[in-house]
Design a protein around this motif. Structure first.
Motif, PDB file in Angstrom:
ATOM      1  N   ILE A   1      57.158 -30.073 -94.560  1.00 51.66           N
ATOM      2  CA  ILE A   1      57.681 -28.724 -94.353  1.00 51.66           C
ATOM      3  C   ILE A   1      58.130 -28.132 -95.686  1.00 51.66           C
ATOM      4  CG2 ILE A   1      59.451 -27.352 -93.195  1.00 51.66           C
ATOM      5  CD1 ILE A   1      57.241 -28.478 -91.354  1.00 51.66           C
ATOM      6  N   ARG A   2      58.818 -28.930 -96.487  1.00 51.67           N
ATOM      7  CA  ARG A   2      59.241 -28.471 -97.815  1.00 51.67           C
ATOM      8  C   ARG A   2      58.040 -28.009 -98.635  1.00 51.67           C
ATOM      9  NH1 ARG A   2      59.338 -28.786-102.915  1.00 51.67           N
ATOM     10  NH2 ARG A   2      57.470 -30.070-102.739  1.00 51.67           N
ATOM     11  N   HIS A   3      56.990 -28.809 -98.619  1.00 57.14           N
ATOM     12  CA  HIS A   3      55.771 -28.480 -99.354  1.00 57.14           C
ATOM     13  C   HIS A   3      55.145 -27.194 -98.811  1.00 57.14           C
ATOM     14  CE1 HIS A   3      51.464 -28.995-100.545  1.00 57.14           C
ATOM     15  NE2 HIS A   3      52.028 -29.446-101.662  1.00 57.14           N
ATOM     16  N   ALA A   4      55.132 -27.040 -97.485  1.00 61.26           N
ATOM     17  CA  ALA A   4      54.529 -25.852 -96.873  1.00 61.26           C
ATOM     18  C   ALA A   4      55.341 -24.591 -97.163  1.00 61.26           C
ATOM     19  CB  ALA A   4      54.399 -26.059 -95.364  1.00 61.26           C
ATOM     20  N   LEU A   5      56.665 -24.710 -97.255  1.00 60.39           N
ATOM     21  CA  LEU A   5      57.497 -23.539 -97.544  1.00 60.39           C
ATOM     22  C   LEU A   5      57.142 -22.925 -98.895  1.00 60.39           C
ATOM     23  CD1 LEU A   5      60.968 -24.792 -96.264  1.00 60.39           C
ATOM     24  CD2 LEU A   5      59.712 -22.825 -95.376  1.00 60.39           C
ATOM     25  N   GLU A   6      56.641 -23.733 -99.801  1.00 63.42           N
ATOM     26  CA  GLU A   6      56.229 -23.219-101.109  1.00 63.42           C
ATOM     27  C   GLU A   6      54.846 -22.574-101.071  1.00 63.42           C
ATOM     28  OE1 GLU A   6      58.587 -26.314-104.083  1.00 63.42           O
ATOM     29  OE2 GLU A   6      56.468 -26.663-103.635  1.00 63.42           O
TER      30      GLU A   6
END
Length: 398
Positions: free
Chosen positions: A349-354
């Motif tokens: 999710i952290r990666h996707a938020l970027e």
């Protein structure tokens, strides 16, 4: 009229919003939920931010779940904790929330020092922390790599600068005094003052520090007067704001300095705490959002949702409006990240938020909200200033 406005908001929303799923049926509530956590100071009686933020979260979740939910029909659900304004409790709450199965992110609220204190745990546990109110620069400016902290809120780097410019432009202040809390929020503010005051036409010969729980600002105010300052920059919440406003109002008219205040002071019942004194003090509050005369489709939708759920007569009556709007947009951004990641694993999710697509939210059009090098979704173009009425309405000012 209220039903007509709601219908208009729904129509506008449908005409401009992209959905996160093409499902034609609502999320199946029997499917395992996807959890979003939220920690704020619910237990402080004068605080209105927690409830407003929760309204924004629930409005977005209802909208997303009605449209089919996330991850092939799973519903989004909210789990909340109460930090009571205490950093240690906020850290414990974050750890508790992070241990929830299928939790994808934790939203943090009004108290910047709590968000800053949580940072080590967010990065130890690899769970995204998303501030939807706290403005202290260290929430997103830190050495942790990769960063697990994000913000959909004002940032002091440009917010405090806007407050300095407000003192200069509106009140012709050249020499100002700052009254700041002795914590991470105050230190964030003073760093901006020291870095950027030389770039603006206002100087700060006097900076005064106070502690949470102080019951008077008389000595601080007198020091400001003695240094011949012409205006105040104030950082604090509603209780401290009420003390300051009452003490300024008690001064002779010619000794009442104009104040530009941070928004924590209107994240609660300041209008009740200093109702009689408010009209006697010149004070502006910084904001990033207003429902008043706001034609953005999602802002109209959110205002109508909150009014209907809480039997409010007007968008003017919604307390802590920017918290509701920040949180509403944040949940939609998380839903978009889930669509990209196709998993509830927090690191994904952290990666996707970027890597989100553009999104037309209640607060702004995000193009996109975040990147690998920028975890702040808002900028100085969202800044506005408001007056607080004795009835609690926040009215935008020129």
């Amino acid at each position: 009229m209220k039903h007509a406005n709601r219908a208009l908001g729904l129509a506008l929303l449908a005409s401009t919003c992209s959905c996160y799923t093409h499902a034609k049926t609502p999320a199946n509530l029997l499917n395992p939920p996807v959890w979003i956590g939220f920690d704020d100071a619910y237990g402080l009686k004068t605080n209105t931010s927690a409830q407003a933020i929760e309204w924004g979260i629930q409005a977005a979740m209802e909208e997303i779940n009605t449209a089919g939910g996330v991850l092939n029909g799973r519903p989004l659900k909210l789990i909340t904790t109460d930090n009571q304004g205490i950093s240690a409790r906020g850290k414990d709450n974050f750890i508790q929330l992070a241990g929830t199965k299928d939790l994808v992110a934790v939203l943090t609220g009004k108290y910047s020092p709590i968000s800053v204190a949580i940072l080590p745990e967010a990065h130890r546990l690899n769970v995204p922390l998303i501030s939807v109110w706290g403005s202290a620069d260290p929430i997103t400016d830190h050495a942790y790599k990769p960063s697990y902290s994000f913000r959909v809120s004002l940032k002091d780097d440009w917010g405090i600068e806007a407050m300095m410019k407000r003192l200069s432009a509106k009140y012709s202040v050249r020499q100002a005094c700052a009254i700041l809390p002795n914590n991470a929020w105050g230190r964030s503010a003073v760093n901006v003052i020291r870095t950027k005051s030389s770039q603006n036409s206002v100087r700060f010969p006097m900076i005064r520090w106070y502690n949470w729980g102080d019951t008077s600002f008389k000595d601080h105010y007198q020091a400001c007067m003695d240094s011949r300052t012409q205006g105040l920059l104030f950082v604090g919440n509603e209780k401290e704001g009420a003390i300051l406003i009452k003490e300024i109002a008690a001064q002779p008219h010619t000794l009442r300095l104009p104040v530009v205040s941070h928004w924590g002071a209107v994240g609660g019942t300041l209008h009740e705490l200093a109702k009689d004194e408010l009209p006697r003090v010149r004070v502006d509050f910084i904001q990033t959002f207003t429902f008043i005369n706001n034609k953005r489709p999602r802002a109209v939708y959110l205002a109508n949702w909150i009014q209907k759920k809480n039997d409010l007569k007007s968008p003017n009556d919604i307390p802590s409006p920017m918290g509701a709007a920040h949180a509403y947009d944040t949940v939609h951004l998380i839903a978009s990240a889930l669509q990209i990641a196709q998993t509830t694993a927090p690191p994904k999710i952290r990666h996707a938020l970027e890597r989100l697509p553009a999104f037309n939210g209640a607060v702004r059009h995000y193009t996109p909200a975040f990147s690998e090098n920028r975890h702040d979704a808002l900028d100085k173009s969202q800044v506005l200033f408001v007056k607080l009425s004795p009835s609690g309405q926040l009215t935008p000012q020129d």
